[in-house]
Design a protein around this motif. Structure first.
Motif, PDB file in Angstrom:
ATOM      1  N   VAL A   1       0.831  -1.198   0.000  1.00 34.90           N
ATOM      2  CA  VAL A   1       0.000   0.000   0.000  1.00 34.90           C
ATOM      3  C   VAL A   1       0.870   1.255   0.000  1.00 34.90           C
ATOM      4  O   VAL A   1       0.572   2.245  -0.652  1.00 34.90           O
ATOM      5  N   THR A   2       1.979   1.217   0.737  1.00 31.26           N
ATOM      6  CA  THR A   2       2.875   2.370   0.866  1.00 31.26           C
ATOM      7  C   THR A   2       4.322   1.911   0.801  1.00 31.26           C
ATOM      8  O   THR A   2       4.623   0.719   0.851  1.00 31.26           O
TER       9      THR A   2
ATOM     10  N   TYR B   1      -8.949   3.439  -9.833  1.00 34.32           N
ATOM     11  CA  TYR B   1      -7.542   3.838  -9.907  1.00 34.32           C
ATOM     12  C   TYR B   1      -7.351   5.192  -9.216  1.00 34.32           C
ATOM     13  O   TYR B   1      -7.145   6.216  -9.854  1.00 34.32           O
ATOM     14  N   CYS B   2      -7.411   5.165  -7.889  1.00 30.36           N
ATOM     15  CA  CYS B   2      -7.239   6.388  -7.121  1.00 30.36           C
ATOM     16  C   CYS B   2      -5.798   6.891  -7.250  1.00 30.36           C
ATOM     17  O   CYS B   2      -4.865   6.114  -7.457  1.00 30.36           O
TER      18      CYS B   2
ATOM     19  N   TYR C   1      -3.412   7.861  -5.396  1.00 30.00           N
ATOM     20  CA  TYR C   1      -2.323   7.481  -4.505  1.00 30.00           C
ATOM     21  C   TYR C   1      -2.156   5.969  -4.350  1.00 30.00           C
ATOM     22  O   TYR C   1      -1.266   5.514  -3.627  1.00 30.00           O
ATOM     23  N   CYS C   2      -2.998   5.173  -4.981  1.00 29.45           N
ATOM     24  CA  CYS C   2      -3.103   3.759  -4.604  1.00 29.45           C
ATOM     25  C   CYS C   2      -2.469   2.828  -5.635  1.00 29.45           C
ATOM     26  O   CYS C   2      -2.689   2.966  -6.845  1.00 29.45           O
ATOM     27  N   THR C   3      -1.716   1.841  -5.151  1.00 26.27           N
ATOM     28  CA  THR C   3      -1.066   0.861  -6.025  1.00 26.27           C
ATOM     29  C   THR C   3      -1.868  -0.429  -6.162  1.00 26.27           C
ATOM     30  O   THR C   3      -1.520  -1.286  -6.968  1.00 26.27           O
ATOM     31  N   ILE C   4      -2.922  -0.583  -5.376  1.00 29.75           N
ATOM     32  CA  ILE C   4      -3.620  -1.862  -5.309  1.00 29.75           C
ATOM     33  C   ILE C   4      -4.168  -2.344  -6.658  1.00 29.75           C
ATOM     34  O   ILE C   4      -4.042  -3.524  -6.995  1.00 29.75           O
TER      35      ILE C   4
ATOM     36  N   GLN D   1     -11.364   9.405   3.226  1.00 30.34           N
ATOM     37  CA  GLN D   1      -9.965   9.803   3.076  1.00 30.34           C
ATOM     38  C   GLN D   1      -9.729  11.261   3.452  1.00 30.34           C
ATOM     39  O   GLN D   1      -8.649  11.632   3.860  1.00 30.34           O
TER      40      GLN D   1
ATOM     41  N   ARG E   1     -11.338  10.047  -5.687  1.00 28.79           N
ATOM     42  CA  ARG E   1     -12.343   9.299  -4.945  1.00 28.79           C
ATOM     43  C   ARG E   1     -13.693   9.504  -5.626  1.00 28.79           C
ATOM     44  O   ARG E   1     -13.916  10.529  -6.284  1.00 28.79           O
TER      45      ARG E   1
END
Length: 301
Positions: free
Chosen positions: A57-58, A176-177, A179-182, A279, A291
């Protein structure tokens, strides 16, 4: 074909980082390995097999993953080490170069973890018997397809040593936010059928399960694969006899329908509780994050 002999009388150590979904998947892997003759290590024992299920996640999570891998290798010299999970998907080649790591499986390949493990572990055992150095051989393998090609779904309905089960109902994410890699680590949203999930819940009940937690990456998005809906899944699971409580893990506010809220308020077994992420309290920040809700929608829910 799986070489069952390589698993006999072996001991395994497991380490999981990240979300409930990862813990559920690790538990399922452990159950599958146990059926092949692998037992979990007891305190003070050395493992023959180490499985690390990673998070990404980070950057802090990535660092913790590398630390966990190094620690498992150090504490279990000579063990076969397999790394999977989100960090393994995003940084598969880098992870494969960590000293002591034998096999790295991305998000698509972990559905066939047992077969990959059987092949690679058999090769390592054969090379040991022949006295060959594995420094430049075929080990230290990594397998991970590009995000767009992640299509597999690894079923998981598992428990620890209690009566609570974790049922994986969905994987991947189309959100596909910023900041997010998921989504890159897990692929696009996908799910099994309601019928297959009801069957898993029924089996959990037969095994003595009393409570089931529904898990996934973006569970409110359930239905993309099968044309079904999350509320229909909830209604079907509510009818499974023997399960006394269901809990729903985190759900995006834009996917939490009023119909679902009304049903859980009066259902037989679904707990009237929701974990709804927020968030930021700023509409501008939420927009920059990509978001799919604002303060007004969140307040309404």
């Amino acid at each position: 074909m799986i070489n069952t002999a390589v698993f006999q009388n072996k001991k395994a150590a497991y380490y999981t980082l990240g979300c409930k979904l990862n813990f559920s998947e690790t538990s399922t892997f452990g159950k599958m390995l146990m059926e092949l003759g692998v037992t979990g290590v007891q305190e003070g024992e050395k493992a023959d097999l180490c499985l690390i299920n990673t998070c990404s996640v980070t950057e802090v999570a990535d660092h913790k993953c590398r630390q966990a891998i190094h620690r498992m290798v150090r504490e279990n010299p000579g063990a076969f080490v397999v790394v999977t999970g989100c960090y393994a998907q995003l940084e598969s080649e880098r992870v494969s170069k960590i000293e002591g790591v034998d096999l790295v499986l991305g998000s698509n390949e972990k559905a066939d973890l047992i077969q990959f493990l059987s092949d690679a572990w058999t090769s390592k055992e054969s090379e040991r018997e022949m006295g060959e150095s594995n420094e430049n051989n075929s080990l230290h393998q990594y397998f991970s397809v590009k995000t767009k090609n992640i299509k597999s779904f690894a079923p998981s309905c598992s428990r620890g040593n209690r009566t609570r089960y974790f049922l994986k109902v969905q994987d991947g994410c189309d959100y596909y936010c910023t900041y997010c890699t998921i989504p890159y680590a897990r692929g696009n949203s996908r799910n099994p059928s309601i019928d297959s999930l009801v069957a898993q819940a029924q089996k959990a009940s037969e095994e003595g399960g009393k409570e089931i937690v529904l898990t996934g990456v973006n569970i409110g998005d359930f239905g993309k694969t099968t044309g079904e809906s999350f509320v229909d899944l909830v209604k079907a699971l509510d009818q499974v006899e023997g399960i006394e409580r269901y809990r729903i893990s985190s759900m995006e506010p834009d996917l939490l329908s009023d119909e679902l809220i009304d049903f859980c308020a009066t259902s037989r077994a679904f707990m009237p509780h929701f974990h709804i992420p927020l968030q930021s309290g700023s509409d501008e920040v939420l927009r920059l994050m990509h978001r799919r809700y604002d303060k007004a929608l969140f307040a309404h829910k």
